[in-house]
Design an enzyme around this catalytic site. Structure first.
Site, PDB file in Angstrom:
ATOM      1  N   ASN A   1       0.872  -1.183   0.000  1.00 49.54           N
ATOM      2  CA  ASN A   1       0.000   0.000   0.000  1.00 49.54           C
ATOM      3  C   ASN A   1       0.902   1.224   0.000  1.00 49.54           C
ATOM      4  O   ASN A   1       1.405   1.648   1.037  1.00 49.54           O
ATOM      5  CB  ASN A   1      -0.884  -0.028   1.251  1.00 49.54           C
ATOM      6  CG  ASN A   1      -1.838   1.148   1.294  1.00 49.54           C
ATOM      7  OD1 ASN A   1      -1.808   2.023   0.427  1.00 49.54           O
ATOM      8  ND2 ASN A   1      -2.680   1.174   2.309  1.00 49.54           N
TER       9      ASN A   1
ATOM     10  N   ARG B   1      -2.380  -2.074  -3.568  1.00 53.04           N
ATOM     11  CA  ARG B   1      -3.643  -1.396  -3.275  1.00 53.04           C
ATOM     12  C   ARG B   1      -3.679  -0.103  -4.096  1.00 53.04           C
ATOM     13  O   ARG B   1      -2.719   0.663  -4.101  1.00 53.04           O
ATOM     14  CB  ARG B   1      -3.703  -1.041  -1.799  1.00 53.04           C
ATOM     15  CG  ARG B   1      -4.964  -0.281  -1.462  1.00 53.04           C
ATOM     16  CD  ARG B   1      -4.777   0.611  -0.285  1.00 53.04           C
ATOM     17  NE  ARG B   1      -6.015   1.305   0.013  1.00 53.04           N
ATOM     18  CZ  ARG B   1      -6.066   2.427   0.690  1.00 53.04           C
ATOM     19  NH1 ARG B   1      -4.973   2.980   1.147  1.00 53.04           N
ATOM     20  NH2 ARG B   1      -7.223   2.998   0.924  1.00 53.04           N
TER      21      ARG B   1
ATOM     22  N   HIS C   1     -12.897   2.070   0.422  1.00 51.70           N
ATOM     23  CA  HIS C   1     -12.815   0.946   1.360  1.00 51.70           C
ATOM     24  C   HIS C   1     -13.433  -0.328   0.777  1.00 51.70           C
ATOM     25  O   HIS C   1     -13.835  -1.237   1.518  1.00 51.70           O
ATOM     26  CB  HIS C   1     -13.567   1.235   2.680  1.00 51.70           C
ATOM     27  CG  HIS C   1     -12.986   2.327   3.506  1.00 51.70           C
ATOM     28  ND1 HIS C   1     -13.776   3.262   4.145  1.00 51.70           N
ATOM     29  CD2 HIS C   1     -11.716   2.635   3.815  1.00 51.70           C
ATOM     30  CE1 HIS C   1     -13.009   4.106   4.807  1.00 51.70           C
ATOM     31  NE2 HIS C   1     -11.752   3.760   4.621  1.00 51.70           N
TER      32      HIS C   1
ATOM     33  N   LEU D   1     -15.534   1.486  10.387  1.00 50.25           N
ATOM     34  CA  LEU D   1     -15.355   2.697  11.201  1.00 50.25           C
ATOM     35  C   LEU D   1     -13.913   2.762  11.689  1.00 50.25           C
ATOM     36  O   LEU D   1     -13.548   2.132  12.684  1.00 50.25           O
ATOM     37  CB  LEU D   1     -16.330   2.678  12.392  1.00 50.25           C
ATOM     38  CG  LEU D   1     -17.808   2.402  12.067  1.00 50.25           C
ATOM     39  CD1 LEU D   1     -18.629   2.324  13.347  1.00 50.25           C
ATOM     40  CD2 LEU D   1     -18.363   3.466  11.136  1.00 50.25           C
TER      41      LEU D   1
ATOM     42  N   ARG E   1     -12.351  14.260   8.993  1.00 50.00           N
ATOM     43  CA  ARG E   1     -13.178  14.624   7.837  1.00 50.00           C
ATOM     44  C   ARG E   1     -14.621  14.869   8.260  1.00 50.00           C
ATOM     45  O   ARG E   1     -15.152  14.135   9.102  1.00 50.00           O
ATOM     46  CB  ARG E   1     -13.143  13.511   6.796  1.00 50.00           C
ATOM     47  CG  ARG E   1     -11.898  13.515   5.969  1.00 50.00           C
ATOM     48  CD  ARG E   1     -11.815  12.297   5.076  1.00 50.00           C
ATOM     49  NE  ARG E   1     -10.824  11.362   5.572  1.00 50.00           N
ATOM     50  CZ  ARG E   1     -10.640  10.135   5.098  1.00 50.00           C
ATOM     51  NH1 ARG E   1     -11.398   9.687   4.121  1.00 50.00           N
ATOM     52  NH2 ARG E   1      -9.721   9.356   5.615  1.00 50.00           N
TER      53      ARG E   1
ATOM     54  N   GLY F   1     -10.765   0.122  13.072  1.00 48.37           N
ATOM     55  CA  GLY F   1     -10.327   0.490  14.427  1.00 48.37           C
ATOM     56  C   GLY F   1     -11.439   0.692  15.442  1.00 48.37           C
ATOM     57  O   GLY F   1     -11.438   0.066  16.514  1.00 48.37           O
TER      58      GLY F   1
ATOM     59  N   GLU G   1      -7.667  -6.278   4.572  1.00 52.48           N
ATOM     60  CA  GLU G   1      -7.546  -5.855   3.174  1.00 52.48           C
ATOM     61  C   GLU G   1      -6.307  -6.465   2.515  1.00 52.48           C
ATOM     62  O   GLU G   1      -6.334  -6.820   1.335  1.00 52.48           O
ATOM     63  CB  GLU G   1      -7.478  -4.318   3.110  1.00 52.48           C
ATOM     64  CG  GLU G   1      -8.829  -3.691   3.442  1.00 52.48           C
ATOM     65  CD  GLU G   1      -8.715  -2.311   4.066  1.00 52.48           C
ATOM     66  OE1 GLU G   1      -8.254  -2.220   5.218  1.00 52.48           O
ATOM     67  OE2 GLU G   1      -9.093  -1.330   3.411  1.00 52.48           O
TER      68      GLU G   1
HETATM   69  P1  ADP Z   1      -7.292   3.863   9.543  1.00 57.03           P
HETATM   70  O1  ADP Z   1      -8.473   4.442   8.819  1.00 57.03           O
HETATM   71  O2  ADP Z   1      -6.143   4.815   9.691  1.00 57.03           O
HETATM   72  O3  ADP Z   1      -6.888   2.492   9.054  1.00 57.03           O
HETATM   73  P2  ADP Z   1      -8.038   2.450  11.962  1.00 57.03           P
HETATM   74  O4  ADP Z   1      -8.907   1.434  11.330  1.00 57.03           O
HETATM   75  O5  ADP Z   1      -6.739   2.021  12.515  1.00 57.03           O
HETATM   76  O6  ADP Z   1      -7.830   3.704  11.024  1.00 57.03           O
HETATM   77  O7  ADP Z   1      -8.889   3.144  13.138  1.00 57.03           O
HETATM   78  C1  ADP Z   1      -8.406   4.160  13.937  1.00 57.03           C
HETATM   79  C2  ADP Z   1      -9.490   4.571  14.909  1.00 57.03           C
HETATM   80  O8  ADP Z   1      -9.833   3.449  15.735  1.00 57.03           O
HETATM   81  C3  ADP Z   1      -9.058   5.687  15.853  1.00 57.03           C
HETATM   82  O9  ADP Z   1     -10.094   6.647  15.971  1.00 57.03           O
HETATM   83  C4  ADP Z   1      -8.876   4.957  17.169  1.00 57.03           C
HETATM   84  O10 ADP Z   1      -9.136   5.773  18.269  1.00 57.03           O
HETATM   85  C5  ADP Z   1      -9.920   3.871  17.064  1.00 57.03           C
HETATM   86  N1  ADP Z   1      -9.615   2.794  18.005  1.00 57.03           N
HETATM   87  C6  ADP Z   1      -8.592   1.914  17.975  1.00 57.03           C
HETATM   88  N2  ADP Z   1      -8.623   1.122  19.072  1.00 57.03           N
HETATM   89  C7  ADP Z   1      -9.680   1.516  19.817  1.00 57.03           C
HETATM   90  C8  ADP Z   1     -10.243   1.099  21.069  1.00 57.03           C
HETATM   91  N3  ADP Z   1      -9.721   0.115  21.763  1.00 57.03           N
HETATM   92  N4  ADP Z   1     -11.343   1.754  21.503  1.00 57.03           N
HETATM   93  C9  ADP Z   1     -11.874   2.764  20.809  1.00 57.03           C
HETATM   94  N5  ADP Z   1     -11.401   3.198  19.631  1.00 57.03           N
HETATM   95  C10 ADP Z   1     -10.324   2.585  19.137  1.00 57.03           C
END
Ligand code: ADP
Length: 397
Positions: free
Chosen positions: A8, A89, A178, A206, A238, A328, A383
């Site tokens: 990526n 990707r 996505h 999300l 965003r 996340g 992914e």
């Molecule tokens: P990206 O779009 O950069 O791939 P991710 O899928 O890694 O993002 O998601 C990041 C988001 O997930 C952040 O807002 C982070 O706070 C949230 N996150 C990660 N772990 C937790 C958790 N244990 N509880 C709540 N939110 C979380």
């Protein structure tokens, strides 16, 4: 033994994961960040160890060389010929690609032709492609597009109600994003439901960026991101959907340019903009628990907007068999899932097993009760694995 690397390449970063495809085992993964700087960071994980180095990395070509040298040095591979395929990707495939494609000059030319639709990403993917092609000429290459899965949408879902010529002459339409994640997660859910022929699934991806999709009978029929990933739900930085008149209004009122305003909508809005605390969901939750009212409001708006999209897609599909949370926030935040489900459960007849929801952190789980009218799953996305699988399939490895 076929080894495939999923890549990526971003504007200043390069993430990778190397798989042994006979049993789909990830062998090593990592990221090179701050490419173009004297203090670039190269992180590689192998055998349970994490190696982090800070060093100057001039460009993507150097980054790829460094990565491949590390694979040899660490004896992860004996020779680069072991890597039979490179899966890239690609953020934007426009209307050219409704599935993954062999990455050759024709594919590269098409990706380049629509660079205006993803100005930060598509040129970076091409740089990554050329760098790998030069470094491992014996390996085949495949492009896997974030937009491809959503190409099954009907015009009534993807055409904007603006003069039609902007679609025909300027390619303005909803493309979504996505897609690789929405595909992977919806397929997992279809397996679990055991009804591949007739399934209605809402996937909630999300993360820092986020999008929802309506997947009917395995096909994406709508998704929340638009021409670009700025549309849809509220995200980390965003805005998601806003009244477009806000742009000219704020530009006039505060004497800034449209470019500056779009940058604000991309980088200073969302959870960060409303809370004033952080773009990170965990930080916002913490601030909220400490009594920060704007953090509370930011989280409420986030929940409201995800719930609204679930409602829309429920209606568009004429019902829903399953809702899946991923990325996340979706995989890890049981409280986020709880609040979103609270907002829709009365209308949609959803019942949650709170204990299971509470424990489902970063792992696959069915969090609804047997009485729930809609099954609710947590499905960690992957992914990179989809990219590696498509690469294997298209290269006949
Ligand atoms: P990206 O779009 O950069 O791939 P991710 O899928 O890694 O993002 O998601 C990041 C988001 O997930 C952040 O807002 C982070 O706070 C949230 N996150 C990660 N772990 C937790 C958790 N244990 N509880 C709540 N939110 C979380």
């Amino acid at each position: 033994m076929a080894k495939i690397i999923s890549v990526n390449a971003g504007s200043s970063s390069l993430k990778f994961r190397l798989f042994e495809m006979d049993d789909e085992t990830p062998i090593t993964s990592g990221v090179i960040e701050r490419i173009g700087f004297d203090d670039a960071i190269f992180t590689i994980k192998y055998n349970g160890e994490k190696d982090v180095k800070t060093l100057p990395i001039k460009d993507h070509k150097v980054a790829v060389q460094l990565l491949l040298e590390a694979l040899i040095d660490k004896k992860i591979v004996n020779s680069l010929d072991e890597i039979k395929g490179v899966g890239h990707r690609v953020v934007h495939g426009g209307e050219y690609f409704s599935s993954s494609a062999i990455f050759d000059q024709d594919t590269a030319d098409k990706i380049d032709a629509i660079r205006a639709l993803a100005p930060l990403h598509n040129p970076a993917h091409l740089t990554g492609y050329y760098a790998f092609k030069e470094a491992i000429p014996t390996a085949g290459a495949v492009a896997v597009f974030d937009t491809a899965f959503h190409q099954t949408m009907e015009p009534s879902s993807y055409i904007y109600p603006i003069p039609y010529k902007y679609y025909t002459e300027n390619k303005v339409r909803k493309y979504g994003a996505h897609g690789t994640s929405h595909f992977y997660v919806s397929q997992k859910v279809i397996e679990k439901l055991g009804n591949p022929e007739h399934s209605k699934i809402i996937v909630c991806h999300l993360g820092a960026g986020g999008s929802l999709s309506a997947v009917k009978d395995g096909k994406s029929i709508n998704t929340s991101m638009g021409l670009t990933p700025l549309a849809g739900i509220m995200m980390g930085t965003r805005s998601g959907d806003v009244d477009p008149s806000i742009i000219s209004y704020i530009c006039e009122q505060t004497n800034i340019s449209v470019e500056e305003m779009i940058d604000i909508l991309n980088k200073q809005s969302g959870l960060l903009g409303v809370s004033g605390v952080s773009s990170d969901f965990r930080d916002v939750e913490k601030a909220m628990q400490e009594g920060n009212e704007r953090a509370k409001l930011a989280r409420q708006i986030f929940v409201r907007r995800v719930a609204d999209y679930i409602g829309r897609y429920f209606v568009q599909m004429g019902g829903c068999d399953a809702i899946a949370f991923t990325a996340g926030i979706g995989e890890n935040s049981f409280s986020g899932r709880h609040d979103i489900l609270e907002a829709i459960k009365e209308a949609l007849g959803i019942q949650i097993n709170e204990d299971i929801n509470h424990e489902a952190i970063g792992e696959e789980a069915l969090i609804s009760t047997p009485e729930s009218k809609i099954k609710v799953f947590v499905i960690p996305t992957d992914e990179e694995l989809v990219i590696a699988r498509d690469t294997k399939r298209l290269l006949n490895l």
